[in-house]
Design a protein around this motif. Structure first.
Motif, PDB file in Angstrom:
ATOM      1  N   MET A 109     -20.228  19.081   0.605  1.00 47.69           N
ATOM      2  CA  MET A 109     -21.072  19.960   1.426  1.00 47.69           C
ATOM      3  C   MET A 109     -22.525  19.529   1.308  1.00 47.69           C
ATOM      4  SD  MET A 109     -20.461  23.352  -0.813  1.00 47.69           S
ATOM      5  CE  MET A 109     -20.595  23.384  -2.587  1.00 47.69           C
ATOM      6  N   VAL A 110     -23.215  19.619   2.422  1.00 44.56           N
ATOM      7  CA  VAL A 110     -24.660  19.376   2.371  1.00 44.56           C
ATOM      8  C   VAL A 110     -25.332  20.731   2.548  1.00 44.56           C
ATOM      9  CG1 VAL A 110     -24.438  17.033   3.276  1.00 44.56           C
ATOM     10  CG2 VAL A 110     -24.918  18.899   4.831  1.00 44.56           C
ATOM     11  N   THR A 111     -26.394  20.940   1.791  1.00 47.71           N
ATOM     12  CA  THR A 111     -26.998  22.273   1.802  1.00 47.71           C
ATOM     13  C   THR A 111     -28.448  22.244   1.361  1.00 47.71           C
ATOM     14  OG1 THR A 111     -26.748  24.516   0.949  1.00 47.71           O
ATOM     15  CG2 THR A 111     -26.160  22.735  -0.555  1.00 47.71           C
ATOM     16  N   HIS A 112     -29.175  23.258   1.824  1.00 48.01           N
ATOM     17  CA  HIS A 112     -30.528  23.519   1.308  1.00 48.01           C
ATOM     18  C   HIS A 112     -30.483  24.532   0.170  1.00 48.01           C
ATOM     19  CE1 HIS A 112     -32.351  22.195   5.236  1.00 48.01           C
ATOM     20  NE2 HIS A 112     -33.249  21.770   4.369  1.00 48.01           N
ATOM     21  N   LEU A 127      -7.316  16.341   3.320  1.00 53.64           N
ATOM     22  CA  LEU A 127      -7.644  15.729   2.038  1.00 53.64           C
ATOM     23  C   LEU A 127      -9.048  16.141   1.609  1.00 53.64           C
ATOM     24  CD1 LEU A 127      -6.315  12.097   2.593  1.00 53.64           C
ATOM     25  CD2 LEU A 127      -5.375  13.845   1.074  1.00 53.64           C
ATOM     26  N   VAL A 128      -9.916  16.275   2.579  1.00 56.44           N
ATOM     27  CA  VAL A 128     -11.294  16.619   2.250  1.00 56.44           C
ATOM     28  C   VAL A 128     -11.860  17.583   3.303  1.00 56.44           C
ATOM     29  CG1 VAL A 128     -12.198  14.558   3.438  1.00 56.44           C
ATOM     30  CG2 VAL A 128     -13.600  15.676   1.726  1.00 56.44           C
ATOM     31  N   VAL A 129     -12.643  18.552   2.831  1.00 53.06           N
ATOM     32  CA  VAL A 129     -13.384  19.425   3.745  1.00 53.06           C
ATOM     33  C   VAL A 129     -14.843  19.023   3.692  1.00 53.06           C
ATOM     34  CG1 VAL A 129     -14.159  21.787   4.186  1.00 53.06           C
ATOM     35  CG2 VAL A 129     -11.784  21.359   3.538  1.00 53.06           C
ATOM     36  N   LEU A 130     -15.424  18.780   4.869  1.00 52.42           N
ATOM     37  CA  LEU A 130     -16.834  18.406   4.958  1.00 52.42           C
ATOM     38  C   LEU A 130     -17.593  19.607   5.534  1.00 52.42           C
ATOM     39  CD1 LEU A 130     -16.351  14.834   6.518  1.00 52.42           C
ATOM     40  CD2 LEU A 130     -16.649  15.417   4.103  1.00 52.42           C
ATOM     41  N   ALA A 131     -18.530  20.125   4.768  1.00 55.06           N
ATOM     42  CA  ALA A 131     -19.239  21.333   5.208  1.00 55.06           C
ATOM     43  C   ALA A 131     -20.725  21.028   5.358  1.00 55.06           C
ATOM     44  CB  ALA A 131     -19.028  22.449   4.196  1.00 55.06           C
ATOM     45  N   ASP A 132     -21.232  21.283   6.553  1.00 50.48           N
ATOM     46  CA  ASP A 132     -22.638  20.991   6.867  1.00 50.48           C
ATOM     47  C   ASP A 132     -23.428  22.294   6.881  1.00 50.48           C
ATOM     48  OD1 ASP A 132     -24.991  19.974   7.746  1.00 50.48           O
ATOM     49  OD2 ASP A 132     -24.236  19.186   9.650  1.00 50.48           O
ATOM     50  N   GLU A 133     -24.238  22.518   5.867  1.00 53.14           N
ATOM     51  CA  GLU A 133     -25.035  23.741   5.733  1.00 53.14           C
ATOM     52  C   GLU A 133     -24.178  24.976   6.014  1.00 53.14           C
ATOM     53  OE1 GLU A 133     -27.996  23.754   4.608  1.00 53.14           O
ATOM     54  OE2 GLU A 133     -29.072  21.946   5.239  1.00 53.14           O
ATOM     55  N   PRO A 134     -23.124  25.175   5.273  1.00 55.29           N
ATOM     56  CA  PRO A 134     -22.173  26.242   5.635  1.00 55.29           C
ATOM     57  C   PRO A 134     -22.764  27.648   5.551  1.00 55.29           C
ATOM     58  CG  PRO A 134     -21.661  25.341   3.466  1.00 55.29           C
ATOM     59  CD  PRO A 134     -22.716  24.469   4.048  1.00 55.29           C
ATOM     60  N   THR A 135     -23.879  27.795   4.831  1.00 54.86           N
ATOM     61  CA  THR A 135     -24.466  29.142   4.735  1.00 54.86           C
ATOM     62  C   THR A 135     -25.826  29.206   5.419  1.00 54.86           C
ATOM     63  OG1 THR A 135     -25.465  28.559   2.617  1.00 54.86           O
ATOM     64  CG2 THR A 135     -23.296  29.599   2.552  1.00 54.86           C
ATOM     65  N   THR A 155     -15.824  18.863  -6.009  1.00 51.30           N
ATOM     66  CA  THR A 155     -16.713  19.538  -5.071  1.00 51.30           C
ATOM     67  C   THR A 155     -18.092  18.909  -5.226  1.00 51.30           C
ATOM     68  OG1 THR A 155     -15.487  21.600  -5.283  1.00 51.30           O
ATOM     69  CG2 THR A 155     -17.722  21.742  -4.406  1.00 51.30           C
ATOM     70  N   LEU A 156     -18.521  18.267  -4.163  1.00 49.69           N
ATOM     71  CA  LEU A 156     -19.787  17.546  -4.209  1.00 49.69           C
ATOM     72  C   LEU A 156     -20.791  18.241  -3.293  1.00 49.69           C
ATOM     73  CD1 LEU A 156     -21.613  14.991  -4.675  1.00 49.69           C
ATOM     74  CD2 LEU A 156     -20.405  13.942  -2.756  1.00 49.69           C
ATOM     75  N   ALA A 157     -21.985  18.476  -3.833  1.00 55.04           N
ATOM     76  CA  ALA A 157     -23.060  19.039  -3.002  1.00 55.04           C
ATOM     77  C   ALA A 157     -24.132  17.980  -2.818  1.00 55.04           C
ATOM     78  CB  ALA A 157     -23.641  20.271  -3.671  1.00 55.04           C
ATOM     79  N   VAL A 158     -24.614  17.844  -1.590  1.00 53.56           N
ATOM     80  CA  VAL A 158     -25.712  16.921  -1.295  1.00 53.56           C
ATOM     81  C   VAL A 158     -26.893  17.763  -0.853  1.00 53.56           C
ATOM     82  CG1 VAL A 158     -26.472  14.962   0.091  1.00 53.56           C
ATOM     83  CG2 VAL A 158     -24.080  15.122  -0.590  1.00 53.56           C
ATOM     84  N   MET A 159     -27.993  17.621  -1.577  1.00 50.63           N
ATOM     85  CA  MET A 159     -29.186  18.412  -1.250  1.00 50.63           C
ATOM     86  C   MET A 159     -30.321  17.489  -0.849  1.00 50.63           C
ATOM     87  SD  MET A 159     -29.487  21.567  -3.923  1.00 50.63           S
ATOM     88  CE  MET A 159     -30.657  22.467  -2.943  1.00 50.63           C
TER      89      MET A 159
END
Lengths: 580, 228
Positions: free
Chosen positions: B198-201, B163-171, B35-39
Motif C-alpha cells: 500500500m502507498v499512503t500519506h 496473490l497480492v493486493v495493491l492499495a493506493d492511498e486506501p484511506t 504487508t509493505l507500506a510505501v510513504m
C-alpha cells in the motif's frame, strides 16, 4: 457531425417540401416566357375540313385570338451513328407568331434547311446545336435548342396520334415550313394544330364545356371534323406526373433523415452533458440566473442548427433544378425554394436543436451548484433486469448489456435510427430488383424519366440515410466509450482484456441494431407497397436478408474503431483523469 | 518466496527539460504474506510504482516479476489475465462501478475470471459479510458512505483470492471512523497472510505494515522493517 446531420436533413426536407406544385410554377414561368397558348387544339389530318374546323375556333366561347393552323408530321429522327427515334415535326414560320414563341436556350430559331429540337428531347438523346440529324431520310443540321409551353413536357410532345388515335412517346422538332414539303410529299401521317388565346386564361372551362365536357357539348366535333383540345391547366398537370413518385420519397426520406439528425444530435448533447453540467455549476457559482444558463446552453446548439439549415438550403437550391425539372423541358430558373419552405425547415432545425438540448439544460439548471460541480453527479438510481441477465453471459455481452442497461434511451435511439436506415435500404432493394422499363420511341428505348427520377432520388436519399447512420453509429459508440471509460478502465483493472472491452462496446451497439434492422424491413415493404406502382413485377424478396446482415456487419466494423481506440488507452491515465 | 520482484524499475515522462523521473531505478522484493507500506510526499512516484507493479503502466526500464512471471514485457491480454487471478486493486477514489450494486461490484471480477453467476454471487456474499456489509449488498455505491465504499472495494480486490493486493492511498478520502474500519480490515488481511502493498500519506496506515519504504523523487530513500 451536428452540422452535417442537420444540413442533409434540411436539404432533403426542403426539396421534398418544394415538390408539391413546383411543376405548375415552372410551367407558368415557361408559359410566360414563351407566350404559351391557353388552349392547344388538334385536328386529325391536314384536310381543308380539318383546317377549317380549327380556324373556326376563333368564334368559340371565350376565345380572343388564334394562331394560324400548323401542320405536324409523325416522322423518325436518326442522330448520326445511333438508332432512329420517333419525333413530331412541326412546320413553323421563320418568325414565330404572337402565340407560342419558343425560347431558344442555345442556337437560333429555324432557318431554311435547319431544325430546332425541344430541350428535354435534345437532352435525352444527347443532341447539340451543330449536330447533323436525318429526318425521314433527309439530313438537317440542328440550329437551335428551344423550350415551349405549347406541348406536354418530353416525351409527351405528340398529344394525340394520327387520326386522333392514341399518342406515342415522341420528341418535338421545329422545322421551317417550306422544308416540310419534303415530308408532305412522303406518306407520313400528319395532323393540324392551332393555338388559342382566351379572353380570360383562367376560364378555359367555357370553351371546354362547349366542345368536350358536357352531354350537350359537341363531343369534340367542330363542324365536320373532330378536334381534340388541351388546356394549359391540363398540360401543366400532365407535366407534374414526373414528380408524383418523387414526392413521397423526398418527404418521407426527409423525415427519416430528420429523425437520424435528432438521434445523432441527442447523443452528442448527452456526450457533452457532463461538461455542460460543470459549466452550469461554474455559472451558478458566479451568480448566473437559471434563465441566463438556459440561454447559454441553447445558444450554441441553435447557432449551429441554423447554420446547418442554411447550408442544407444552399445545397437544396443548387440541386433543385435537376430534381424538380427532370425532363428539362421547362425553364427551371424560377425553381428557387419558397419562403415558406425556408421557414418550415428552419423551424424544424431549431426544433431539433431545442429538443436536443432541452433535457440536459433543464436538468443542469435544476441541480444545485455543488452537485453540478462534482465529478460524479450522474448516478443512476435504478438497476434494470438487463444488468442481472448480463451476469449469465460471456464477458463482452456482460459489459455490452450493462452499458445498454445504463443508457436505455440511447439504445432505443440507435434501434430507431437503424430501423430508418433499414427502411431506406429495403425500399431501395425492392425498387432496384425491378427491371428498368424505358420508353419506347419506335426504334429505340429511352430512359423512363419518371422512373429514373424516382430511382435516382431514392438512391440519393438512401445514400444520405446510410451516411448519417454511419456518422451516428460512430458518434454513439464514441460517446458511449467516452462516458464509460472509467467503468471500462475499472473492468480492465479487474482483468478484462482490451479485446473484451472492444467487443463489449461493440455489443452495446449491435444488440439494438438487430431489432432495428428487422423492424425496418416490414416498414420499408409497407412504404414500397403504399407508394410504389400498383402492379409491380415480381420482387426478389430474398435480397431482404441482406439488410440485417449488412447493417450488423457495418455496425460491427464501425464500432470496432472507436471501441478499439478506447480499449487501448492507458488504464492508469484514465483512472488518474477521473480522479483529477 | 517473493510474490513481487522488481529490478532497476524506472518510469519517465516527457523529454529533455520536461523530463520527469516518476520512478527512478528501484529494486524491490516482496515476500509472500508481507504487508509493505510505501510513504512519501505527493508526486514522489508512489502511485506510479503501484501501477507498474500491477501492470497498469509499462515501465521505461527495468523488470517486474509477479509470482515468478515477468510482466513488464507481457501482452495486454496476458496482463489482463494476470490481474484477474493474481492482483487486487484498492484505490483512493474507490473506483466502484457506479451503476452496479455493492454485490455486483464484487461479483464482476469473479465473473470476468470465468466463474458461474452462482459462484460469483456466493463469493460476493461471503466477502461482503467479511467486510461487514452483508446488509448493504444491494445498495448502489452512491448510497454508501466513504468507508463502506472502500470496504466494498477491498472485498472486490479479494474476490479472486489474489496473490497480492495493491492499495493506493486506501484511506485518503476517508474520515477517522472510516479509516479505522479500513485499518481493521487490513489488519485482518495481514493476519490471514495476504500479501499487501500500500502507498499512503497516513502514518497510522503505515504503522500497520511489516515493512516501510520511504520514497522521494522516484527513489527509495529508506527501507525499514517494522514488525517483529
Amino acid at each position: 457531425m451536428l452540422v452535417l446531420s442537420v444540413a442533409v436533413a434540411s436539404a432533403v426536407l426542403s426539396l421534398g417540401m418544394s415538390l408539391p406544385g413546383v411543376t405548375e410554377r415552372l410551367y407558368l414561368h415557361t408559359r410566360a416566357a414563351t407566350a404559351g397558348p391557353d388552349v392547344v387544339a388538334l385536328a386529325p389530318d391536314d384536310s381543308p375540313v380539318a383546317t377549317s374546323a380549327l380556324t373556326s375556333l376563333v368564334d368559340a366561347p371565350g376565345v380572343a385570338a388564334t394562331s394560324r393552323p400548323y401542320k405536324q408530321f409523325w416522322a423518325t429522327l436518326t442522330p448520326r451513328g445511333r438508332p432512329e427515334v420517333r419525333v413530331v415535326v412541326l412546320g413553323v414560320d421563320r418568325k414565330p407568331g404572337p402565340i407560342d414563341r419558343p425560347l431558344m436556350v442555345s442556337g437560333e430559331w429555324v432557318s431554311p434547311g435547319g431544325v430546332v429540337v425541344e430541350k428535354g428531347f435534345a437532352t435525352a438523346v444527347d443532341l447539340r446545336v451543330g449536330d447533323q440529324v436525318a429526318i425521314a431520310g433527309r439530313s438537317y443540321p440542328i440550329v437551335g435548342i428551344g423550350v415551349t409551353a405549347a406541348r406536354m413536357a418530353y416525351p409527351g410532345a405528340m398529344m394525340g396520334g394520327p387520326g386522333n388515335g392514341p399518342s406515342d412517346r415522341a420528341g418535338l422538332v421545329w422545322m421551317n415550313e417550306p422544308d416540310t414539303r419534303a415530308l408532305a410529299a412522303s406518306d407520313l401521317p400528319r395532323t393540324s394544330i392551332i393555338y388559342l388565346r382566351m379572353h380570360d386564361p383562367a376560364a378555359t372551362s367555357k370553351y371546354m364545356i362547349s366542345y368536350h365536357e358536357t352531354r350537350n357539348s359537341a363531343g369534340g366535333f367542330v363542324g365536320d371534323s373532330f378536334v381534340n383540345s388541351f388546356t394549359w391547366q391540363f398540360i401543366a398537370n400532365e407535366d407534374g406526373r414526373h414528380l408524383r413518385d418523387s414526392q413521397p420519397i423526398m418527404i418521407i426520406g426527409g423525415w427519416l433523415l430528420s429523425f437520424l439528425a435528432v438521434a445523432g444530435m441527442s447523443t452528442l448533447a448527452a456526450g457533452r452533458a457532463a461538461g455542460q453540467v460543470r459549466r452550469v455549476g461554474l455559472l451558478k457559482v458566479i451568480g448566473a440566473t437559471p434563465g441566463l444558463i438556459a440561454v447559454v446552453l441553447l445558444t450554441e446548439y441553435l447557432i449551429l442548427a441554423v447554420l446547418a439549415d442554411a447550408l442544407g438550403l444552399v445545397v437544396a437550391h443548387v440541386l433543385a433544378p435537376s430534381i424538380i425539372n427532370p425532363s428539362g423541358s421547362l425553364l427551371a430558373d424560377g425553381a428557387g425554394l419558397s419562403g415558406m419552405v425556408i421557414l418550415m425547415t428552419t423551424i424544424v432545425a431549431v426544433g431539433v436543436a431545442i429538443l436536443t438540448v432541452l433535457g440536459p439544460a433543464v436538468r443542469a439548471v435544476r441541480s444545485d451548484a455543488v452537485t453540478t460541480l462534482s465529478a460524479g453527479s450522474r448516478r443512476p438510481e435504478y438497476l434494470v433486469m438487463l444488468s442481472r441477465v448480463a451476469a449469465l453471459l460471456p464477458t463482452p455481452l456482460l459489459l455490452g448489456l450493462r452499458l445498454i442497461a445504463r443508457r436505455p434511451g440511447r439504445a432505443v435511439l440507435h434501434l430507431c435510427g437503424t430501423a430508418a436506415t433499414a427502411i431506406g435500404l429495403t425500399v431501395l432493394l425492392m425498387v432496384e430488383s425491378q427491371p428498368e422499363q424505358g420508353w419506347d420511341f419506335g426504334g429505340v428505348v429511352l430512359a423512363d424519366l419518371a422512373n429514373d427520377q424516382s430511382r435516382h432520388l431514392l438512391m440519393g436519399v438512401s445514400a444520405a440515410l446510410i451516411a448519417l447512420s454511419v456518422v451516428n453509429t460512430l458518434t454513439m459508440t464514441w460517446t458511449t466509450a467516452m462516458e464509460s471509460r472509467a467503468t471500462m478502465a475499472i473492468a480492465r483493472t479487474l482483468g478484462a482484456t482490451p479485446g473484451q472491452i472492444t467487443w463489449g462496446l461493440s455489443v452495446a451497439q449491435l444488440l439494438p441494431t438487430l431489432p432495428g434492422a428487422l423492424a425496418g424491413i416490414p416498414a420499408g415493404l409497407f412504404l414500397n407497397w403504399f407508394f410504389g406502382p400498383p402492379d409491380p413485377p415480381e420482387m426478389h424478396t430474398e435480397w431482404l436478408f441482406l439488410v440485417p446482415l449488412v447493417l450488423m456487419l457495418g455496425t460491427a466494423l464501425l464500432t470496432a474503431l472507436p471501441a478499439r481506440a478506447l480499449a487501448r488507452r492507458s488504464v492508469a491515465e484514465t483512472l488518474n483523469a477521473e480522479t483529477a | 518466496m517473493n510474490v513481487l520482484q522488481v529490478r532497476g524499475l524506472a518510469k519517465r515522462h516527457g523529454q529533455k527539460q520536461s523530463l520527469v523521473r516518476a520512478v527512478d531505478g528501484v529494486d524491490l522484493d516482496v515476500p509472500a504474506g508481507q504487508t509493505l507500506a510505501v510513504m512519501g510526499p505527493s508526486g514522489c512516484g508512489k502511485s506510479t510504482l503501484l501501477h507498474l507493479l500491477g501492470g497498469l503502466e509499462r515501465p521505461s526500464d527495468g523488470e517486474v516479476w509477479l509470482a515468478g512471471e515477468r510482466i513488464d514485457t507481457a501482452s495486454e491480454r496476458a496482463l489482463a489475465r494476470l490481474r484477474r487471478r493474481s492482483v487486487g486493486f484498492v484505490f483512493q477514489a474507490f473506483h466502484l462501478v457506479e451503476e452496479l450494486s455493492a454485490a455486483e461490484n464484487v461479483e464482476l471480477p469473479v465473473l470476468l475470471a470465468g466463474s458461474s453467476p452462482r459462484q460469483a454471487r456466493r463469493r460476493a456474499r461471503l466477502l461482503l459479510e467479511q467486510v461487514g456489509l452483508a446488509d448493504r449488498a444491494r445498495h448502489l455505491p452512491w448510497k454508501l458512505s466513504g468507508g463502506e465504499r472502500q470496504r466494498v472495494a477491498v472485498a472486490r480486490a479479494l474476490a479472486n483470492e489474489p496473490l497480492v493486493v495493491l492499495a493506493d492511498e486506501p484511506t485518503g478520502n476517508l474520515d477517522t471512523a472510516a479509516t479505522n474500519e479500513v485499518l481493521r480490515l487490513f489488519a485482518h488481511l495481514r493476519a490471514e497472510g495476504q500479501t499487501l502493498v500500500m502507498v499512503t500519506h497516513d502514518g497510522r496506515v503505515a504503522a500497520t505494515a511489516d515493512r516501510l519504504i520511504s520514497m522521494r523523487d522516484g527513489m527509495f530513500v529508506e527501507d525499514t522493517w517494522l514488525a517483529s
